[in-house]
Structures are given as C-alpha cells and as structure tokens.
Write an enzyme that holds these catalytic residues in place. Structure first.
Site, PDB file in Angstrom:
ATOM      1  N   ARG A  60       0.812  -1.205   0.000  1.00  0.00           N
ATOM      2  CA  ARG A  60       0.000   0.000   0.000  1.00  0.00           C
ATOM      3  C   ARG A  60       0.859   1.275   0.000  1.00  0.00           C
ATOM      4  NH1 ARG A  60      -5.800  -0.217  -0.412  1.00  0.00           N
ATOM      5  NH2 ARG A  60      -6.409   1.883   0.094  1.00  0.00           N
ATOM      6  N   ILE A  87      -8.328   4.850   0.540  1.00  0.00           N
ATOM      7  CA  ILE A  87      -7.803   5.726   1.585  1.00  0.00           C
ATOM      8  C   ILE A  87      -6.429   6.228   1.137  1.00  0.00           C
ATOM      9  CG2 ILE A  87      -7.150   5.873   4.023  1.00  0.00           C
ATOM     10  CD1 ILE A  87     -10.128   5.206   3.538  1.00  0.00           C
ATOM     11  N   LEU A  88      -6.263   7.534   1.144  1.00  0.00           N
ATOM     12  CA  LEU A  88      -4.984   8.117   0.727  1.00  0.00           C
ATOM     13  C   LEU A  88      -3.970   8.010   1.860  1.00  0.00           C
ATOM     14  CD1 LEU A  88      -6.481  11.233  -1.058  1.00  0.00           C
ATOM     15  CD2 LEU A  88      -5.435   9.236  -2.159  1.00  0.00           C
ATOM     16  N   ASN A 100     -12.009  16.151  -0.130  1.00  0.00           N
ATOM     17  CA  ASN A 100     -12.842  14.981  -0.437  1.00  0.00           C
ATOM     18  C   ASN A 100     -14.308  15.375  -0.286  1.00  0.00           C
ATOM     19  OD1 ASN A 100     -13.413  12.113  -0.861  1.00  0.00           O
ATOM     20  ND2 ASN A 100     -14.056  12.115   1.284  1.00  0.00           N
ATOM     21  N   THR A 101     -15.140  14.747  -1.098  1.00  0.00           N
ATOM     22  CA  THR A 101     -16.582  14.894  -0.893  1.00  0.00           C
ATOM     23  C   THR A 101     -17.150  13.559  -0.434  1.00  0.00           C
ATOM     24  OG1 THR A 101     -18.678  15.550  -1.860  1.00  0.00           O
ATOM     25  CG2 THR A 101     -17.075  14.576  -3.370  1.00  0.00           C
ATOM     26  N   HIS A 102     -17.993  13.630   0.606  1.00  0.00           N
ATOM     27  CA  HIS A 102     -18.499  12.421   1.250  1.00  0.00           C
ATOM     28  C   HIS A 102     -20.033  12.494   1.310  1.00  0.00           C
ATOM     29  CE1 HIS A 102     -18.413   8.929   3.855  1.00  0.00           C
ATOM     30  NE2 HIS A 102     -19.307   9.537   4.622  1.00  0.00           N
ATOM     31  N   ASP A 134      -7.372  14.206   6.029  1.00  0.00           N
ATOM     32  CA  ASP A 134      -6.235  13.937   6.916  1.00  0.00           C
ATOM     33  C   ASP A 134      -6.001  12.423   6.936  1.00  0.00           C
ATOM     34  OD1 ASP A 134      -8.151  12.855   8.590  1.00  0.00           O
ATOM     35  OD2 ASP A 134      -7.990  14.415  10.129  1.00  0.00           O
ATOM     36  N   GLY A 136      -7.026  10.121   8.828  1.00  0.00           N
ATOM     37  CA  GLY A 136      -8.121   9.264   9.257  1.00  0.00           C
ATOM     38  C   GLY A 136      -9.102   8.982   8.127  1.00  0.00           C
ATOM     39  N   ASP A 138     -12.338   9.882   6.681  1.00  0.00           N
ATOM     40  CA  ASP A 138     -13.390  10.915   6.664  1.00  0.00           C
ATOM     41  C   ASP A 138     -13.409  11.738   7.951  1.00  0.00           C
ATOM     42  OD1 ASP A 138     -14.190  10.032   4.102  1.00  0.00           O
ATOM     43  OD2 ASP A 138     -15.388   8.447   4.998  1.00  0.00           O
TER      44      ASP A 138
HETATM   45  C1  GAR Z   1     -20.329  10.742  -4.369  1.00  0.00           C
HETATM   46  O1  GAR Z   1     -21.609  10.741  -3.770  1.00  0.00           O
HETATM   47  C2  GAR Z   1     -19.251  10.762  -3.302  1.00  0.00           C
HETATM   48  O2  GAR Z   1     -19.605  11.495  -2.162  1.00  0.00           O
HETATM   49  C3  GAR Z   1     -19.152   9.284  -2.981  1.00  0.00           C
HETATM   50  O3  GAR Z   1     -19.208   8.648  -4.221  1.00  0.00           O
HETATM   51  C4  GAR Z   1     -20.061   9.411  -5.077  1.00  0.00           C
HETATM   52  C5  GAR Z   1     -19.344   9.608  -6.390  1.00  0.00           C
HETATM   53  O4  GAR Z   1     -20.221  10.074  -7.369  1.00  0.00           O
HETATM   54  N1  GAR Z   1     -17.953   9.013  -2.265  1.00  0.00           N
HETATM   55  C6  GAR Z   1     -17.846   8.092  -1.329  1.00  0.00           C
HETATM   56  O5  GAR Z   1     -18.754   7.346  -1.001  1.00  0.00           O
HETATM   57  C7  GAR Z   1     -16.477   8.020  -0.675  1.00  0.00           C
HETATM   58  N2  GAR Z   1     -16.546   7.292   0.542  1.00  0.00           N
HETATM   59  P1  GAR Z   1     -19.672  10.494  -8.799  1.00  0.00           P
HETATM   60  O6  GAR Z   1     -18.700   9.383  -9.256  1.00  0.00           O
HETATM   61  O7  GAR Z   1     -20.889  10.534  -9.665  1.00  0.00           O
HETATM   62  O8  GAR Z   1     -19.001  11.828  -8.663  1.00  0.00           O
END
Ligand code: GAR
Length: 193
Positions: A60, A87-88, A100-102, A134, A136, A138
């Site tokens: 990894r 995970i980065l 990141n977007t979660h 960071d 961790g 999320d």
């Molecule tokens: C998004 O909803 C993002 O938040 C989620 O994957 C989707 C990607 O959508 N990420 C995670 O679940 C990370 N844990 P997209 O490929 O259409 O942008």
C-alpha cells in the site's frame, strides 16, 4: 482530480471550469482502476488521465508513493477526491492538499457505505460533506455541508441521487472558493477569506 466511478462530480467541476471567472483548471484526472466513466469524461474533454492500481505495487505504501508522484507531475494547487474509493496515504497527504466529498453529514456515517448506513440507521436528515483529507477515514476538517431529507420509501439509490444533486453544486462552490481565495486552518476550523 481523483475518481473511481461515474464521475458526475468531476463533470460538474469540468463544466464550471469552462468559465474562466471560476478560476479552476482541471489539469489531470487519476483513477485506481480502468474502464470507468470518470476517465471517459476526462478524455472527452481532452484532460490528461492516469491510472494507479493498488495491485500493481508491492504494498500500500508503494502505491501511495506512486500516486503521490503521478499527482506531483501535474503540479496541482489542490487535489479533489470525488468518489475515489481508496484511503490516501502519507506520501499523497504530505505532498498535496486534498479535498474529499463524502455522501453523509460527517462525523455521522464515515466510510465506504455512508448512504446505506444512514438509511439503515433510520435518520430523517442526511446530506454531504466537503472536507480536507487527513490521515483518518473521513475525519478531516470540514469545509461545507448540505442537508437533504430522507423520504419514506427511499432506497440507497434514490437517497444517493438526492444527495448527489446537492453535492455537485457544493463541491463546485467550495473548490472554486479555495482556488480563488486560498484557506487558513486553525485547529479544525477552516477559513476561506
Ligand atoms: C459521491 O456521492 C461521493 O460522495 C461518494 O461517491 C459518489 C461519487 O459520485 N464518495 C464516497 O462514497 C467516498 N466514501 P460520482 O462518481 O458521480 O461523482
């Protein structure tokens, strides 16, 4: 930009970046696998792509170092992870500021199954979180969040689509403001001047 799947958040950023006033250029799109729609979207727009597979490296940390080097080759001001399901590690996070977007209102429902977890728990409100990454899972400082209701009869798919409809504009807004204004970080508080 890092993706693992559909890339609809990537598409929203590409579309926003067509306006020079937005102040963002998507310089490259990286993925941890081939044959995904996110890479096709980038190629359609003439954006350079690369693939960095965990399985092509002995461990990894080797993968993390290779990914860091591939990112650094494009000298990005910011790395955006949108639907990147890995995970980065330390090499990437030392070299780059990563957003990141979660698909949940962190700190609720971290991890890879956030939408299913929120639905199973029975929350009536969930949403999305844009945050700095960071070490961790999320856990990084929160940049912005948007809430959506959970409707009776929602499936994971219907709820995720509702979340993604607010997630794309949130990510576009936050990334644009970070690119145009920078940010400061004090403890966990992020300020975008
Ligand atoms: C998004 O909803 C993002 O938040 C989620 O994957 C989707 C990607 O959508 N990420 C995670 O679940 C990370 N844990 P997209 O490929 O259409 O942008």
């Amino acid at each position: 930009m890092l993706v693992s799947g559909t890339g609809s958040n990537l598409q929203a950023l590409i579309d926003a970046a067509a306006d020079p006033g937005y102040g963002v250029e998507v310089v490259a799109v990286g993925a941890d696998r081939d044959g995904i729609q996110g890479l096709e979207r980038a190629e359609r727009h003439g954006i350079p792509t690369f693939v960095c597979r965990v399985g092509d490296h002995p461990d990894r940390s080797g993968w993390d170092a290779a990914l860091a080097a591939q990112l650094t080759a494009y000298d990005p001001d910011l790395v955006v992870s949108a639907g990147f399901m890995k995970i980065l590690g330390e090499a990437v996070l030392t070299a780059h500021t990563v957003v990141n977007t979660h698909p949940a209102l962190l700190p609720a429902f971290p991890g890879a199954h956030a939408v299913a977890d929120a639905l199973a728990y029975g929350v009536r409100v969930t949403g999305c979180t844009a945050h700095l990454v960071d070490s961790g899972v999320d856990t990084g400082p929160i940049l912005a969040q948007t809430a959506v209701p959970v409707e009776d009869g929602d499936t994971e798919e219907s709820l995720h689509e509702r979340i993604k409809s607010v997630e794309r504009p949130l990510l576009v807004d936050v990334v644009g403001r970070l690119a145009r204004h920078g940010h400061t970080l004090t403890d966990r508080k992020v300020t975008i001047p």
